[in-house]
Design a protein around this motif. Sequence first.
Motif, mmCIF file in Angstrom:
data_model
loop_
_atom_site.group_PDB
_atom_site.id
_atom_site.type_symbol
_atom_site.label_atom_id
_atom_site.label_comp_id
_atom_site.label_asym_id
_atom_site.label_seq_id
_atom_site.Cartn_x
_atom_site.Cartn_y
_atom_site.Cartn_z
ATOM 1 N N GLY A 1 0.802 -1.220 0.000
ATOM 2 C CA GLY A 1 0.000 0.000 0.000
ATOM 3 C C GLY A 1 0.828 1.260 0.000
ATOM 4 O O GLY A 1 0.286 2.346 -0.255
ATOM 5 N N THR A 2 2.099 1.159 0.309
ATOM 6 C CA THR A 2 2.951 2.356 0.317
ATOM 7 C C THR A 2 3.600 2.628 -1.036
ATOM 8 O O THR A 2 4.308 3.624 -1.178
ATOM 9 N N LEU B 1 0.444 11.574 -2.984
ATOM 10 C CA LEU B 1 0.632 10.210 -2.506
ATOM 11 C C LEU B 1 1.995 9.645 -2.893
ATOM 12 O O LEU B 1 2.398 8.602 -2.364
ATOM 13 N N ARG C 1 -3.840 -2.318 2.950
ATOM 14 C CA ARG C 1 -3.238 -1.479 1.917
ATOM 15 C C ARG C 1 -3.768 -0.054 1.976
ATOM 16 O O ARG C 1 -3.005 0.905 1.842
ATOM 17 N N GLN C 2 -5.052 0.088 2.199
ATOM 18 C CA GLN C 2 -5.616 1.421 2.268
ATOM 19 C C GLN C 2 -5.148 2.181 3.507
ATOM 20 O O GLN C 2 -4.920 3.387 3.451
ATOM 21 N N SER D 1 -1.626 3.294 2.815
ATOM 22 C CA SER D 1 -1.649 4.367 1.807
ATOM 23 C C SER D 1 -2.003 5.708 2.453
ATOM 24 O O SER D 1 -1.376 6.740 2.169
ATOM 25 N N LYS E 1 0.906 6.828 4.478
ATOM 26 C CA LYS E 1 1.931 7.383 3.593
ATOM 27 C C LYS E 1 1.612 8.844 3.251
ATOM 28 O O LYS E 1 2.508 9.713 3.244
#
Length: 783
Positions: free
Chosen positions: A429-430, A575, A647-648, A651, A654
């Motif tokens: 996710g990153t 992002l 993952r979210q 994210s 991040k």
Amino acid sequence: MAHRPKRTFRQRQAQSSDSDDAEDPSAESGAPREPAAPGREEEGPPSGGVRAEVAELPRRARGPRGRGPVWASSRRAARAGPLAESSGDQESRTVDLSTDEEDGAHHSSGSKDDQSSSSDNFSSPEEKEFSSIVKIPNAAFIQAARRKRELARAQDDYISLDVKHNSITPDMKRNSDEDPESEPDDHEKRIPFAPKPQTLRQRMTKETTSRNEETSEDSQEDENQDIWEQQQMRKAVKITEGRDIDLSHSSKSQTVKKFDTSISFPPVNLEVIKKRLNTRLTLLQDTHRAHQREYEKYIQDVKRSKSTVENLESSSSQAVNYKFYKNMKIYVENIIDCLNEKMITIQEIESSMHALLLKQAMILMKRRQDELKHESAYLQQLSRKTETSTNGSLAVDEKTQYILEQIESRRIQRRQARALSGNCNHQEGTSSDDELSSAEMTDFQKSQGDILQDHKKVFEDVHDDFCNIQNILLKFQQWREKFPDSYYDAFIGLCIPKLLNPLIRVQLLDWNPLKLDSIGLKQMPWFTCIEEFMDNSVEDAKRDNSSDKKILYSVINKTVIPRITDFVEFIWDPLSTSQTTSLIKHCRMILEEHSSYENEVSKSQQDLLNSVASRMKKAIEDDVFIPLYPKSTTENETSPHSKFQERQFWSALKLFRNILLWNELLSDETLQELGLGKLLNRYLIIALLNAVPGPDVVKKCNQVAVCLPEKWFENCATRTSIPELENFIQFLLQSAHKLSKDEFRNEVKEIILILVKIKALNQAESLIEEYHLDHLKSLIKEV
């Protein structure tokens, strides 16, 4: 029009008797009575009798010129007196009466004799008196008048169209004008709807009259012209005569004066003549000497001017100075014309490069949002299991299946790349997920290469003195060294940034501040040239407010910062950690250069920081999505729901880290509002509360604390953290209580360390006392 009512036979008989009585005076006066024409009597019916008379009398009574008008005119004639005595007047009145009666008079002529006796009995004395004055015409006279009228009508050159009404002769018109009582009634008048037609004789007379008038006018003008010419000739003759007289007079007087011997002259004295001549000679000599002195002065001025010209011509410095200024003027005009001509091409190439980078950024952003939407919808369907088929498999459309395959394919490629590089601590996710397909990458590189090829051709037809920044600055440096006063008086330091703007933009065409391998501003050729130009300034040390000191500041402020602002607003992806890190590096360098020249933030710098804050806010609203699933679906870490949620979360974390990297560039209020208020408290804390307590939760909390800037907690004298972290502190306390029950003492220790780092010392001491972790009290004392 209303008609008169019919009268009785007696009334008509009375009227007829009156008329008969009026005929008697004519008989008494000796006028012979002519018998009625036999033809007229034979035309009547055999039984004329009373019925014929009755039919004839009303018609005469209704006629416009009947008995009423006749009586009225006879009364006026009686009052007129002697005028009625002449027989000629009586005859004219008789003619008028005869013409008025026309068609009806001859019918009653035969019955007048029969009625004469009865009319004498009924007539009054006054009527007899009037009848003696007016003569009533008989039938023969009426017949003669009628023939006369027909002959006059036959003489006209046209025939009247109105056969029922007889035309009126001029004599009748004149008589009608004289006798207003005899005018016809309104219903018997002829209305003229068009001009009366003219006869041939009248038209010829009119044309002759107009020609005579024109001829008379021409003759009058000729006469006036002749008179004017005669007057002018007379005047000329008079003037000539006067001059001759004057000339003769003057000649006579001159001859008289010349030959007049009677005039006596004064006696001649030689001494007086000699004195006057000496005086005249002295005046002339003085005038001559004055003119001589003036002439000598002019000669000296001419010699002096010639020597000045020779000195100026021999003086090389002045000529060189003039030549330098002239060449500098021509050089500046030429370089301005060159840059104005190339400016359109530079703008087109800039727009093409910007559009290419924007297209790539929009493709990646749209792909990420579409993939997030399809993957979330797929997992939601999978969790509900409402659209499964009979064999238990989930029905997925082809587009979603294709997108999921593409996502997994790129993840596998990234895992392989990390395995080759030895990066084993990476969290799913990153990754930025900004990889392009080979076809897309090829198209992008080809388009970029074409633009860069055009960029190289911009100044290929221009001499280096007009497109090389170093050569341009060298020209101005020579000016500054030779003539510093005129250089600084012209404020050249304020003009150089604007002059170099197009050239610097050309060098920045292939510069992307979002790439990690992009060259720094200080390593660019134009930057080093400007620095050297500023360092070589000798007079700047003596001038506190020298404009040359701000050349680099102005160039960055007007050329570099606007370009970086465009990248931030349209191309930068918050992002992406690599893009954010590179962007922060360039922005930090720019702000450092600004701070060395200006203590205040310029408008362009403020616009850049506002654009950064706005773009990060938009990223939080559009790109952050952390779903919440039942714990039954997330307990298994290998389930697709758990992986997607992880993952979210990473994210969003991040993005949280990238936002806080702007520390010391953006204000603390802006960072705390975006990072803590909108992202941590709204998304990350909710995801942590929904997660299963354990080492993973503590790890995530530790990563959140690592991202927080240390300067936020430097002045916490109250042993409490900042207010925006209150929710985070409460979650840490709850997690510590839950983990202590499961005997995760190491995790509790990590939570206490996190509290100490964010300066929540009171909460850390309470946990140490509650769980008897006395060995950690030393950490609090050190703080």
